[in-house]
Design an enzyme around this catalytic site. Structure first.
Site, PDB file in Angstrom:
ATOM      1  N   LYS A 176       1.617  -1.576 -10.743  1.00 48.68           N
ATOM      2  CA  LYS A 176       1.370  -1.526  -9.302  1.00 48.68           C
ATOM      3  C   LYS A 176       1.123  -2.896  -8.685  1.00 48.68           C
ATOM      4  CE  LYS A 176       0.977   2.716  -7.374  1.00 48.68           C
ATOM      5  NZ  LYS A 176       1.815   3.415  -8.318  1.00 48.68           N
TER       6      LYS A 176
ATOM      7  N   ASP B 162       4.568   6.861  -4.082  1.00 45.89           N
ATOM      8  CA  ASP B 162       3.157   7.270  -4.176  1.00 45.89           C
ATOM      9  C   ASP B 162       2.270   6.234  -3.504  1.00 45.89           C
ATOM     10  OD1 ASP B 162       3.967   5.486  -6.246  1.00 45.89           O
ATOM     11  OD2 ASP B 162       2.089   5.843  -7.310  1.00 45.89           O
ATOM     12  N   ASP B 163       1.099   6.660  -3.074  1.00 40.66           N
ATOM     13  CA  ASP B 163       0.070   5.781  -2.527  1.00 40.66           C
ATOM     14  C   ASP B 163       0.574   4.880  -1.409  1.00 40.66           C
ATOM     15  OD1 ASP B 163      -1.190   7.025  -4.545  1.00 40.66           O
ATOM     16  OD2 ASP B 163      -1.884   5.248  -5.591  1.00 40.66           O
TER      17      ASP B 163
ATOM     18  N   TYR C 247       2.039  13.929  -4.731  1.00 36.87           N
ATOM     19  CA  TYR C 247       2.486  14.042  -6.128  1.00 36.87           C
ATOM     20  C   TYR C 247       1.514  14.855  -6.984  1.00 36.87           C
ATOM     21  CZ  TYR C 247      -0.497   9.902  -6.163  1.00 36.87           C
ATOM     22  OH  TYR C 247      -1.544   9.035  -5.983  1.00 36.87           O
TER      23      TYR C 247
ATOM     24  N   ASP D 172      -8.036   2.752 -14.035  1.00 39.98           N
ATOM     25  CA  ASP D 172      -8.019   1.731 -12.980  1.00 39.98           C
ATOM     26  C   ASP D 172      -8.927   2.094 -11.812  1.00 39.98           C
ATOM     27  OD1 ASP D 172      -6.396   3.815 -12.125  1.00 39.98           O
ATOM     28  OD2 ASP D 172      -4.622   2.588 -11.745  1.00 39.98           O
TER      29      ASP D 172
ATOM     30  N   ASN E  54       0.185   7.435 -18.245  1.00 39.90           N
ATOM     31  CA  ASN E  54      -0.200   6.164 -17.600  1.00 39.90           C
ATOM     32  C   ASN E  54      -1.647   5.877 -18.022  1.00 39.90           C
ATOM     33  OD1 ASN E  54      -0.366   3.982 -15.679  1.00 39.90           O
ATOM     34  ND2 ASN E  54      -1.282   5.376 -14.185  1.00 39.90           N
TER      35      ASN E  54
END
Ligand code: GDL
Length: 459
Positions: free
Chosen positions: A46, A122-123, A170, A236, A264
């Site tokens: 990311k 996403d995000d 998602y 994270d 992940n």
């Protein structure tokens, strides 16, 4: 139950926030993956600028060469390399130049030997600008258009390319809250080309469980089997924790309901041995998958990494420690039992304790010793990944021990408990800690200001 075929995506997503893994760590990952028959590495760090924030910018020579090497290493280890871009922060879906940017980025990767790609949405802000809305009618349609166009362009160059799409909603909770707009997933089901795979993290971003029923419902909406992006071991979102518990909370029957399972995991690469090992066992298990058994076996395999320059670390101690950093929704059994013991001592009269205090102090001592020996690990990367966590754990154990001993010595008389090692401001200090205290989360998940939180004793 059929075992995953090679079309089934089984492997690892480097898809967390924070510092990406190093090249050397990725190569080590590939070694593990080959050994454990995991066939897919998904590149989506990311916070690599050119993955997300600067998604239009191509790589400079050194970056490209390192990716070329990584792609080659994947090939040598029989691992499929999938390259993802996250253009959703600022892409203007209706503008042709944006398609050209995407193609230029993917072309550079094609030239480096990459054959599989993905677009992630996403995000990102849950909005669409007026031009895009006029042209496409919805965020879902706009994203499908971009993905379909890129996919068609790609398949002309690379007829077997796999292509994956991460929707803006998602997980179940996001879909329920209509993130991305009304009927987002149904539109994706209808408009996204059927060859494109769709990611899903389960009922939540971090799903305690993912059931077959949950996935079957989604299949109807998406008109395809999803690929699971599993955040069970991702850390994270919480700097104090990491997760080395087993892959758990998913039935093996799930494998037949999805086109792939990708995990992940923790940001700290070295902490992922047990998560990935148990995940691989889950994927290949023919009979019943016993998560705890798989964990214990994987811990035994992990133990050699804990070689120290001093006294050896015992497997039992490593397991006890691992149980303290198990899974987001569960302590390992030893940590769970230890916590209950400590809680019970704080709540009861020392006259009723019997052997319980001695037992607690013995276990606490063992854990503290483990924390101390971690500083002597030969593998310094492993120590660095653990050092702040073991510091904090030791500090809490110290304080609890002091309190229990104080209670014991004073025969339950309440006397002030103080510690020269736990002083105001340097212990649990700082701005964020104070902010944390302002709102208290109740058992049902709701928050209340600290003063209104019901306390057991009247104020
Ligand atoms: C997310 C992010 C992921 C992050 C994870 C855990 C997806 C699809 N996206 O929402 O990058 O690592 O949560 O914080 O899961």
């Amino acid at each position: 139950m059929a075992r995953p075929t090679n079309d089934f995506l089984a492997g690892v997503i480097e898809g967390f926030y924070g510092q990406p893994w190093t090249h050397a760590e990725r190569l080590e990952l590939l070694e593990w993956m080959e050994r454990w028959k995991l066939n897919t590495y998904f590149y989506a760090p990311k916070d690599n600028l050119k993955h997300r924030a600067l998604w239009r910018e191509t790589y400079v020579v050194a970056e490209a060469e390192s990716l070329r090497e990584l792609i080659k290493a994947c090939g040598q280890r029989h691992v499929r390399f999938i390259y993802a871009l996250s253009p959703g922060l600022d892409i203007r879906y209706a503008q042709l130049e944006e398609m050209a940017h995407l193609q230029k980025r993917f072309q550079q990767l094609l030239d480096l030997g990459c054959e599989n790609f993905s677009l992630l949405f996403d995000d990102i802000p849950d909005r669409i600008d007026a031009d895009d809305l006029t042209q496409f009618g919805s965020l879902a349609s706009a994203q499908c258009h971009v993905a379909n166009t890129t996919f068609r362009w790609l398949r002309e160059k690379c007829p077997d390319a796999r292509f994956l799409f991460c929707p803006t909603p998602y997980c179940g909770r996001m879909a329920k809250n209509k993130l991305g707009g009304e009927n987002y997933l149904a539109i994706v089901g209808r408009e996204l080309l059927p060859e494109i795979d769709v990611f899903w993290t389960g009922p939540e971003i971090i799903s305690r469980e993912i059931s077959v029923e949950h996935i079957r419902e989604l299949q109807t909406l998406l008109r395809r089997k999803p690929v699971i992006w599993d955040n069970l071991h991702a850390n994270d979102y919480d700097a104090r924790r990491f997760f080395c518990g087993p892959y758990a909370g998913r039935p093996t029957e799930l494998r037949a309901e999805v086109n792939g399972l990708l995990i992940n995991p923790n940001c700290e690469f070295v902490l992922n041995y047990v998560p990935l090992r148990t995940f691989a066992q889950f994927l290949h298990e023919d009979g019943f998958f016993d998560a705890r058994k798989s964990y214990l076996a994987a811990m035994e395999e992990w133990l050699p990494q804990f070689a120290t320059v001093g006294a050896p670390i015992a497997l039992d101690d490593l397991i006890f420690f691992g149980d303290c950093y198990y899974l987001p929704y569960a302590d390992g059994p030893e940590a769970g039992a230890f916590y209950e013991r400590a809680k019970n001592l704080l709540a009861t009269n020392p006259l009723e304790w019997g052997e319980r205090a001695a037992d607690f102090l013995q276990r606490s001592g063992r854990l503290k010793e483990f924390c101390q020996s971690v500083a002597q690990l030969k593998q310094r990367k492993l120590f660095y990944a653990l050092s702040r966590r073991v510091w904090e754990l030791r500090e809490e154990l110290d304080l609890l021990e002091r309190y229990v001993v104080m209670k014991m010595e004073n025969k339950n008389q309440i006397v002030p408990c103080q510690s020269d090692f736990h002083l105001p401001e340097t212990y649990r200090g700082g701005f964020v800690s104070r902010l944390e205290l302002l709102l208290v989360q109740q058992f049902d998940g709701t928050f209340v200001p600290q003063e209104t939180f019901p306390t057991t004793s009247p104020r």
